[in-house]
Design an enzyme around this catalytic site. Structure first.
Site, mmCIF file in Angstrom:
data_model
loop_
_atom_site.group_PDB
_atom_site.id
_atom_site.type_symbol
_atom_site.label_atom_id
_atom_site.label_comp_id
_atom_site.label_asym_id
_atom_site.label_seq_id
_atom_site.Cartn_x
_atom_site.Cartn_y
_atom_site.Cartn_z
ATOM 1 N N SER A 1 54.844 -9.462 -94.448
ATOM 2 C CA SER A 1 55.912 -9.577 -93.673
ATOM 3 C C SER A 1 56.816 -10.615 -94.134
ATOM 4 C CB SER A 1 55.474 -9.567 -92.094
ATOM 5 O OG SER A 1 56.551 -9.766 -91.408
ATOM 6 N N TYR B 1 50.072 -13.730 -85.007
ATOM 7 C CA TYR B 1 50.519 -12.497 -85.915
ATOM 8 C C TYR B 1 51.199 -13.604 -86.955
ATOM 9 C CZ TYR B 1 52.875 -8.990 -88.160
ATOM 10 O OH TYR B 1 53.443 -7.921 -89.254
ATOM 11 N N LYS C 1 49.700 -13.767 -90.988
ATOM 12 C CA LYS C 1 50.600 -13.379 -92.144
ATOM 13 C C LYS C 1 50.774 -14.650 -93.141
ATOM 14 C CE LYS C 1 51.103 -9.174 -91.317
ATOM 15 N NZ LYS C 1 50.404 -8.141 -92.081
#
Length: 335
Positions: free
Chosen positions: A138, A151, A155
């Protein structure tokens, strides 16, 4: 030759779209996720598209289950050619409202799930000296945003893990390749099934892309895995470049706009399911599919993706044009 492909998080979102794309090639697909309804629906789509499906309901945070899955895939479908890491979970919340147990769980799935999966499949791949692992990343692997600390942290961790592993494989002169695809905001069901403490329904930060755009990028990366990473969408390019040159300014901007831009303005359903501990498509749940709730706002086109996939050709053409122009200028100056 028919490819054997494994996709984690195959029951919904990007993973679901990726399975469809590989199925259109006639691939043999192993589908990993916790939600059995979503997996069964994904398997039906694979078979309808001309592929073969093996359903493996498991939690990628369970390393023993992942290792057993690798053995079963190789026994029933054959040697694994491509492994795509997609599975994740998250918590939409201010950091200080997340419990240690919730943070640990989100990290175990979203980061260690990639590590355990890679660890398990890398062994047979290295023995054969061939294979490809694609990490779905991402823009948030580089640029953290508010309300998604677990999150973003996962990542970022995947990015560091990917780079380090890639260096080790280069050192070994291995023909096993790892690559990473950095995604933009995508219209997936995650915004309707992650644990959220936001007052309004969560949304991806616009512009929003359809999961088929992401799936197309994953397939290209699987076919061209020597490149260390791919950026998908103009918003990803802008975010990563901006974070490199003006990170402090982005901190200020996201502190100002990052809360409202991740909410629709519509109140969240108090009975909305979440998949932190259990799959959202549980006994009383449903198949969520690949698309989320933002079809009316998502685009199925990403012109930047074409440029990303053909950058060598474009660079070569540009260099040829410059060289040609220099020749013309040189001739004129010599007259």
């Amino acid at each position: 030759m028919t490819q054997v492909v494994v996709v984690t998080g195959a029951s919904g979102g990007i993973g679901r779209a990726v399975t469809r794309k590989f199925a259109e090639r006639g691939a043999k697909l192993a589908l990993i996720a916790r939600g059995e309804k979503g997996l069964e629906a994904a398997a039906a789509e694979v078979q309808e598209a001309g592929g073969t499906a093996l359903v493996l309901p498991l939690d990628v945070a369970d390393h023993e289950a992942v290792e057993a899955a690798v053995a079963r895939v190789e026994d029933e479908l054959g040697p694994i050619d491509v492994w795509v890491n997609v599975a994740f979970t998250a918590v939409f919340s201010r950091f200080w409202h997340v419990s240690p147990e919730e943070y640990k769980r989100a990290t175990e799935v979203s980061y260690l799930g990639y590590v355990y999966s890679t660890m398990a499949v890398l062994k047979p791949m290295m023995e054969r000296d061939r294979g490809t692992i694609v990490h779905v990343g991402s823009a948030l692997a580089y640029r953290g945003i508010p309300l998604q600390t677990a999150y973003c942290g996962s990542k970022h961790a995947i990015q560091g893990f990917h780079e380090a592993l890639r260096c080790e494989l280069i050192h070994e002169k291995s023909n096993v390749h790892v690559t990473m695809v950095q995604m933009p905001a995508v219209n997936t069901p995650q915004f309707s099934w992650v644990l959220s403490r936001l007052p309004d329904h969560a949304q991806p930060v616009p512009p929003i892309y359809q999961p088929e755009v992401a799936a197309k990028a994953v397939l290209f990366a699987a076919d061209h895995p020597k490149r260390r990473e791919y950026w998908v969408g103009a918003s990803t390019v802008g975010t990563l470049i901006g974070d490199k040159f003006i990170p402090g300014l982005l901190d200020q901007y996201l502190g100002w706009k990052g809360f409202s831009s991740q909410q629709t303005g519509r109140r969240k359903d108090p009975d909305q399911p979440h998949n932190l501990w259990d799959p959202a498509d549980g006994p009383d749940g449903r198949d969520f599919g690949a698309h989320g709730a933002f079809d009316d706002r998502a685009t199925a086109n990403a012109p930047q993706l074409w440029f990303s996939h053909h950058h060598k050709t474009l660079i070569g053409a540009g260099a040829a044009m410059v060289a040609g122009a220099l020749v013309v200028v040189g001739r004129r100056m010599a007259r």
